[in-house]
Design an enzyme around this catalytic site. Structure first.
Site, PDB file in Angstrom:
ATOM      1  N   LYS A 170      57.733 -18.975  -3.508  1.00  0.00           N
ATOM      2  CA  LYS A 170      57.932 -17.631  -2.951  1.00  0.00           C
ATOM      3  C   LYS A 170      58.570 -16.729  -3.998  1.00  0.00           C
ATOM      4  O   LYS A 170      59.456 -17.168  -4.750  1.00  0.00           O
ATOM      5  CB  LYS A 170      58.834 -17.757  -1.711  1.00  0.00           C
ATOM      6  CG  LYS A 170      58.961 -16.509  -0.857  1.00  0.00           C
ATOM      7  CD  LYS A 170      59.851 -16.802   0.359  1.00  0.00           C
ATOM      8  CE  LYS A 170      60.011 -15.608   1.277  1.00  0.00           C
ATOM      9  NZ  LYS A 170      60.895 -15.910   2.428  1.00  0.00           N
ATOM     10  N   SER A 184      61.973 -17.589   8.585  1.00  0.00           N
ATOM     11  CA  SER A 184      60.961 -17.192   7.605  1.00  0.00           C
ATOM     12  C   SER A 184      60.163 -18.341   6.981  1.00  0.00           C
ATOM     13  O   SER A 184      59.197 -18.084   6.269  1.00  0.00           O
ATOM     14  CB  SER A 184      61.604 -16.372   6.491  1.00  0.00           C
ATOM     15  OG  SER A 184      61.830 -15.063   6.933  1.00  0.00           O
ATOM     16  N   SER A 218      58.943 -14.304   6.816  1.00  0.00           N
ATOM     17  CA  SER A 218      58.623 -13.593   5.588  1.00  0.00           C
ATOM     18  C   SER A 218      57.883 -14.438   4.536  1.00  0.00           C
ATOM     19  O   SER A 218      57.296 -13.880   3.615  1.00  0.00           O
ATOM     20  CB  SER A 218      59.911 -13.064   4.958  1.00  0.00           C
ATOM     21  OG  SER A 218      60.739 -14.136   4.546  1.00  0.00           O
TER      22      SER A 218
END
Lengths: 480, 496
Positions: free
Chosen positions: B78, B177, B153
């Protein structure tokens, strides 16, 4: 107002920021080093890179605890780091890690003597840890930021508003700095900014219970300026009150060139720092074992040393106070006292001659050209009558100028005291023969003229004659 | 050979048997990213040369294959996690072109276990969001159905694994997330206990809630990645120094014995308002847990109804502080020609941050300001402690707590963007674990009538990831292979 102190009482509280003598910074491995090129002593934590995290430097904690012990504070087993937010280019994270609601130390005190010999004890509110900010330099083409100082460990020592004169404030700071330097906590160099002071100053009518509105003074980089800035501020505030004005709560900076305080910001512009506990740092735990260990390892502090000097060397309170002002000075004095075997004379030489002369050339005891060993030797030479006290001052001048040993100077210049009665008798006779009118005056009862003859003999021998012996010989010849 | 569908375990066995090499796998995955990620937009950066160099380097160490638990395993990271030399933008304009000067502790551990960095994945800007639509670059699409969001997210990390681009990815989880996108993409996602994984090198959102964790296609894979990335590294003061268990060691037949007679807590009142299909699938999954010998028990979590309000005070407060460093002075975006210092701050931040980030900074700044601190941040922390106590009390009565991961399956792109509060409700089941600091895992339990995956969340005691993995592993074996998974080349997804 001519003398505001007749009508008003001065109330002073001091906040001291002392940088801790660690190798690395408060929350990272970056070096804590003064004087390097800009931005060379930094890492990701100092410049607030995303993803960097603070790790507590245990040495900083140990030094802080040492300060807490030396200043008689209550050291809390658990304290909390908090974030203090404001935007400024030399604060790369947008917040400073400090301590707020739960500092590691509360209470404690600093005790010091004033010139009139009285002793004052000023209580402390708290001591807390924080990290220093970087440094901004405003140039014509813009502002330059140096982050070498960002993250340097600090303790902030906050006094109660218990000081009542600029002298007390000055003495408080000198004593505090001396303690921090003795215990190797802080360099105490105000010019380099590793010992910084903000003063909160207000005045009120004598006997009043309520405090007046306080003004915070900043940017003061010497003890003398602290005293001057406070004196200026007291007059300014008194004048304002006399003219029916109100004192505004504000921050003022000391302008050393003009010798005045100038407004920096008003209270309306005060920041909301939005303090909250730093979630990156668990509560700081200081164990009773650590406090015990640090207490045991504490070096002799100024108060203890002063008392010992009075007892061991029979020094006056005042002399002991001056000589224990710094560790270096105290160590120097002790070496002279022990080396010469004459503690009292050693104190006089160090205080009156050496410190006076160092002061005149703006040097510290660390930079003295006269070594403790040589000064001890000089004292010994006087005590053994090898040279007179007067010659000793000439020799000392030369020692201060050249750094040579007193024996070398005495030998080079032939300054050994003449204590041979036969040699001196000839000079005495010569002087008496050459001064018939003075001899007549003396014989008619003007015995004060004795000094004239002694002086002439000393002059003739370039000061090398043993003054006591000359005195005896002159008397013998005039009276005989 | 089709590497897109392989799990970590398959790769390790293939390498061991020399059926294929890390370079072949990396090359193949990079090729499919190049071909198909234009539609999905799961990656923000790939550096094929760097990844292939790393693959060749690890091949030279093939004799150490036994000692390298992630030998040659490509992992997507990420883009709010730092890896030296790679961009780290948090999908924000304010960090556009920012290149990481150091590597996050958790990634460093993965690399020393033999993993290869495949690329940096998309996310909601600064991890603030539940759909990846808040990305400052572009929204990511759900590989199961490309008109749907992948969740967020960590939507890019989830989509990359679901699309078959990577066998595993790292996400970060502040309020769900990792788990919510795992659920919406039919993956396993783990939010470890707070303090299990170092946050060093994670671009902080809410420091007291953030944890990094894996997204994978199987429970065993997730356990393998977590056991490699977890542990104290000396650079994060909030990480536990306790030994990280070898989670995978117990993921075999023995787990069925351990799981039998464990108590699974269910808080029925919590299930109101859940999409009926999700609820049905969840109840069916609980039936499967019963078949494994687990005993369902009813638990009370009286304060979880305050989790959303509590979370949005704690998280925004910390975010307003953590994001203060992005000021246009030392790195990142700076507005051109500022008038003065205030203008530089206001415009750099005003132009650099997206609307959701600005909203949260303003909420947090307000909650921490003088006069409001006690009523907001202070009160929220009191409630947070009550929620922690709810879980402590519940774990007296049970060993794991089960719930749906998300109240709905993947929603349509654009469906909720205009209504942040509805968007926030996506996280009602996941937020409490972050507030309590306990571990949570999301496991796929099936699909709804639109063939979109549904996830079940299991939460455990502090540092008891082992039990979560064992229950999830037994459940997964009982459940069998997921139908229509896009990484197997089903028609609906990118693998087609």
């Amino acid at each position: 107002m001519k003398n505001p102190l007749e009508k008003y009482e001065v109330v002073i509280g001091l906040e001291v920021h002392a940088q801790l003598l660690t190798k690395s910074k408060m929350f990272s491995e970056a070096p804590n080093q003064f004087g390097a090129n800009p931005n060379e002593m930094i890492g990701p934590v100092c410049s607030g890179q995303p993803g960097s995290l603070p790790i507590i430097n245990q040495t900083a904690i140990d030094l802080g605890v040492r300060a807490g012990v030396a200043l008689h504070c209550k050291i809390h087993e658990e304290s909390v780091f908090a974030r203090k937010h404001y935007f400024y280019p030399d604060l790369p994270k947008g917040y400073q890690i400090s301590q707020y609601e739960r500092p590691y130390c509360t209470g404690g005190y600093v005790e010091f003597a004033l010139k009139d010999g009285s002793v004052r004890k000023i209580n402390l509110v708290r001591i807390h840890f924080e990290e220093d900010a970087g440094k901004s330099t405003h140039a014509s083409h813009g502002t330059l930021v140096d982050l070498n100082r960002a993250g340097v460990p600090l303790i902030e020592i906050v006094s109660e508003p218990e000081m009542r004169s600029s002298e007390e404030a000055g003495q408080y700071l000198r004593k505090l700095r001396s303690i921090l330097r003795y215990a190797n906590i802080c360099d105490g160099n105000m010019e380099q900014g590793n010992f910084r002071c903000d003063a909160n100053v207000s005045i009120r009518l004598h006997g009043a219970k309520e405090f007046g509105t306080r003004v915070e003074l900043k940017n003061i980089n010497s003890f003398r300026y602290v005293e001057k800035a406070i004196d200026y501020e007291v007059s300014r505030q008194a004048d304002a009150l006399e003219q029916g004005e109100k004192i505004r709560q504000e921050t003022r900076g000391w302008n050393a060139v003009k010798g005045v305080t100038e407004i920096m910001r008003e209270k309306e512009m005060a920041h909301d720092y939005r303090y909250f506990p730093d979630p990156d740092l668990p509560p700081l735990v200081i164990s009773p074992q650590l406090i015990q260990k640090i207490t045991t390892e504490m070096p002799e502090l100024p108060d203890a040393k002063r008392i010992r000097f009075i007892e061991e060397y029979q020094l006056s309170e005042y002399n002991a106070d001056v000589l224990t002002n710094s560790q270096e000075l105290a160590d120097f004095y002790e070496r002279v006292a022990k080396g010469s075997g004459n503690a009292k004379s050693a104190a006089n030489w160090v205080m009156n001659e050496l410190l006076g002369r160092l002061n005149a050339v703006g040097k510290e005891i660390d930079d003295t050209p006269v070594s403790a060993e040589n000064l001890a030797l000089l004292v010994k030479n006087v005590d053994s009558d090898k040279i007179s006290g007067k010659i000793a001052k000439t020799v000392f001048d030369e020692m201060f100028a050249s750094g040579k040993s007193p024996d070398a100077i005495i030998a080079e210049k032939g300054l050994v005291q003449i204590s041979d009665p036969a040699a001196l008798e000839a000079v005495v006779k010569k002087i008496i023969e050459a001064s018939p009118s003075e001899v007549a005056g003396y014989k008619s009862g003007k015995t004060k003229l004795l000094g004239f003859f002694v002086g002439q003999v000393m002059k003739e021998t370039k000061g090398q004659a043993n003054p006591g012996l000359v005195n005896d010989l002159v008397k013998k010849h005039l009276d005989g | 050979m089709d590497f897109n569908r392989l799990e970590i375990l398959d790769l390790l066995e293939g390498y061991q048997r020399k059926e294929f090499s890390p370079s072949e796998v990396a090359q193949s995955l990079l090729t499919s990213i190049e071909k198909k990620d234009g539609e999905i937009r799961s990656f923000l950066q790939v550096r094929p040369d760097v990844t292939l160099d790393a693959a060749r380097a690890i091949e030279k160490r093939s004799s150490e294959i036994q000692k390298l638990p992630l030998y040659g395993v490509p992992i997507a990271i990420k883009d709010n996690i730092l890896v030296t030399g790679w961009q780290a933008t948090a999908a924000s304009k304010i960090l556009k072109n920012y290149v990481a000067p150091f590597t996050a502790m958790c990634v460093e551990r993965l690399e020393s276990a033999g993993a290869l960095i495949l690329g940096k994945t998309n996310l909601d800007e600064f991890a603030m969001g539940s759909s990846t639509e808040n990305s400052g670059v572009a929204p990511t699409r759900n590989p199961w159905k490309t008109d749907r969001v992948p969740g967020g997210s960590s939507g890019g990390s989830a989509a990359a694994v679901a699309a078959g681009f990577a066998p595993a990815s790292l996400g970060t989880d502040t309020g769900g997330s990792i788990r919510q996108p795992a659920s919406l993409c039919g993956l396993v996602g783990v939010k470890p206990t707070y303090g299990r994984v170092s946050r060093f090198g994670l671009i902080a959102f809410a420091s007291s809630l953030d944890q990094a964790g894996p997204l994978t296609r199987s429970v065993w894979d997730a356990a393998r990645v977590l056991e490699c990335m977890a542990g104290y590294g000396g650079k994060d003061a909030t990480v536990s120094r306790s030994v990280v268990p070898k989670y995978t060691e117990n993921l075999n037949e023995s787990a069925f014995g351990t799981v039998r007679n464990l108590r699974v807590g269910i808080c029925t009142s919590w299930l109101e308002g859940v999409d009926p299909e999700v609820r049905t699938a969840f109840e069916a999954a609980v039936e499967k847990l019963k078949e494994l010998g687990m005993r369902p028990v009813e638990v009370e979590l009286p304060n979880v109804k305050y989790a959303l309000s509590t979370y949005y005070l704690v998280a925004t407060s910390e975010a307003s502080s953590n994001l203060a460093r992005f000021d246009g002075v030392h790195y990142g975006y700076r507005t051109p020609n500022p008038k003065d210092l205030d203008d530089l701050y206001c415009r750099s931040r005003g132009e650099g941050f997206g609307p959701e980030v600005k909203l949260r900074i303003m909420l947090g700044t307000y909650a921490l300001s003088a006069g409001y601190y006690d009523a907001y941040y202070g009160k929220a922390n009191q409630v947070r402690r009550l929620i922690q106590q709810d879980f402590e009390a519940a774990f007296e009565k049970c060993d794991v707590i089960a719930s749906p991961t998300s109240p709905t399956t993947a929603f349509k792109i654009g469906e909720k963007v205009s209504d942040p509060l509805t968007m926030y409700l996506s996280d009602i089941f996941t937020l409490p674990a972050n507030l309590a600091g306990i571990p949570g895992i999301s496991v796929p339990v099936g699909v709804d009538s639109a063939k979109l995956p549904i996830g079940m969340q299991l939460m455990g005691r502090h540092f008891d990831e082992s039990t979560l993995f064992q229950v999830a592993y037994c459940y997964e074996r009982r459940r069998g292979a997921l139908a229509n998974a896009p990484w197997r080349g089903s028609k609906s997804g990118a693998g087609a």
